[in-house]
Scaffold this motif. Sequence first.
Motif, mmCIF file in Angstrom:
data_model
loop_
_atom_site.group_PDB
_atom_site.id
_atom_site.type_symbol
_atom_site.label_atom_id
_atom_site.label_comp_id
_atom_site.label_asym_id
_atom_site.label_seq_id
_atom_site.Cartn_x
_atom_site.Cartn_y
_atom_site.Cartn_z
ATOM 1 N N ALA A 140 0.845 -1.189 0.000
ATOM 2 C CA ALA A 140 0.000 0.000 0.000
ATOM 3 C C ALA A 140 0.880 1.238 0.000
ATOM 4 O O ALA A 140 2.039 1.204 0.449
ATOM 5 N N VAL A 141 0.348 2.333 -0.504
ATOM 6 C CA VAL A 141 1.099 3.582 -0.555
ATOM 7 C C VAL A 141 1.579 3.967 0.840
ATOM 8 O O VAL A 141 2.710 4.451 1.027
ATOM 9 N N GLY A 142 0.751 3.714 1.851
ATOM 10 C CA GLY A 142 1.123 4.047 3.222
ATOM 11 C C GLY A 142 2.269 3.240 3.776
ATOM 12 O O GLY A 142 2.802 3.559 4.847
ATOM 13 N N ASP A 143 2.700 2.196 3.069
ATOM 14 C CA ASP A 143 3.845 1.402 3.528
ATOM 15 C C ASP A 143 5.163 2.141 3.334
ATOM 16 O O ASP A 143 6.169 1.797 3.958
ATOM 17 N N ALA A 144 5.154 3.118 2.454
ATOM 18 C CA ALA A 144 6.383 3.881 2.184
ATOM 19 C C ALA A 144 6.443 5.093 3.127
ATOM 20 O O ALA A 144 5.411 5.604 3.564
ATOM 21 N N PRO A 145 7.638 5.572 3.450
ATOM 22 C CA PRO A 145 7.761 6.757 4.308
ATOM 23 C C PRO A 145 7.037 7.955 3.703
ATOM 24 O O PRO A 145 7.086 8.170 2.491
ATOM 25 N N GLU A 146 6.372 8.738 4.536
ATOM 26 C CA GLU A 146 5.558 9.834 4.040
ATOM 27 C C GLU A 146 6.374 10.873 3.271
ATOM 28 O O GLU A 146 5.905 11.430 2.266
ATOM 29 N N ASP A 147 7.597 11.155 3.736
ATOM 30 C CA ASP A 147 8.398 12.152 3.022
ATOM 31 C C ASP A 147 8.759 11.668 1.621
ATOM 32 O O ASP A 147 8.829 12.453 0.675
ATOM 33 N N TYR A 148 8.963 10.357 1.493
ATOM 34 C CA TYR A 148 9.267 9.765 0.182
ATOM 35 C C TYR A 148 8.035 9.860 -0.732
ATOM 36 O O TYR A 148 8.132 10.254 -1.903
ATOM 37 N N VAL A 149 6.861 9.503 -0.198
ATOM 38 C CA VAL A 149 5.624 9.575 -0.976
ATOM 39 C C VAL A 149 5.344 11.003 -1.412
ATOM 40 O O VAL A 149 4.992 11.272 -2.570
ATOM 41 N N SER A 150 5.511 11.948 -0.500
ATOM 42 C CA SER A 150 5.261 13.348 -0.816
ATOM 43 C C SER A 150 6.164 13.838 -1.948
ATOM 44 O O SER A 150 5.720 14.581 -2.840
ATOM 45 N N LYS A 151 7.410 13.403 -1.927
ATOM 46 C CA LYS A 151 8.342 13.782 -2.989
ATOM 47 C C LYS A 151 7.882 13.226 -4.333
ATOM 48 O O LYS A 151 7.926 13.919 -5.365
ATOM 49 N N LEU A 152 7.429 11.970 -4.334
ATOM 50 C CA LEU A 152 6.958 11.355 -5.573
ATOM 51 C C LEU A 152 5.703 12.061 -6.095
ATOM 52 O O LEU A 152 5.548 12.285 -7.294
ATOM 53 N N LEU A 153 4.808 12.409 -5.180
ATOM 54 C CA LEU A 153 3.560 13.054 -5.593
ATOM 55 C C LEU A 153 3.807 14.394 -6.262
ATOM 56 O O LEU A 153 3.073 14.797 -7.169
ATOM 57 N N LYS A 154 4.835 15.083 -5.822
ATOM 58 C CA LYS A 154 5.156 16.376 -6.428
ATOM 59 C C LYS A 154 5.694 16.223 -7.848
ATOM 60 O O LYS A 154 5.714 17.183 -8.622
#
Length: 208
Positions: A140-154
């Motif tokens: 799940a997306v939540g399995d990855a660190p939030e700062d990493y996910v946020s960077k990808l989303l940008k």
Amino acid sequence: MYLPENFREQDAATIAAIIGNNPLGALVTVQNGALVADHIPFLLDSGRNRLLAHVARANPLWRLADRSQDALAIFQGGDRYVTPSWYPSKRRTGRVAPTWNYEVVHVYGRLVAHDDELAARETIEKLTREHEERRPAPWAVGDAPEDYVSKLLKAIVAIEIDITRIEAKRKLSQNRSAEDREGVIAGLEEEDNDAARDMARRMREREV
């Protein structure tokens, strides 16, 4: 596309299954006066009559949305070569030729872009669930660190195709006699690969 009536597929569940089983679509648009095709995994949202996806922010495709851009997404289903040797009619008349059986869906609509992080997150979460939920240990997306996910989303932009019409074609030897169709099915079932046997199964289902 050229679409004889006996090859036209109109069953919504069948069309959705072709897209769902072959989600990597070829998205065709016009950019600077030239045709461009981008290969993008889509999710069909039948309830809201749209296709969902995302692209890299560096991809100029999403910026076309402000120009009321028409788009065409092409989904290729199963396909196999059909040899005339499988037709029983060959032995009687010889008036046969090779052909190709295939399934394809063309989805037409307007390109829409959602340039915000919330839309990007919702889109990747939906896409991720679609492809992970049946796995033994779904990611799940939540399995990855939030700062990493946020960077990808940008780095991505959510897009959708607001569907205006769909054309689906299933060329499964409907133009041949029942005897020749059975010959094709038998020949495909004897081929040493899963794709051929899958095409034979689809042909049998089409006959029901």
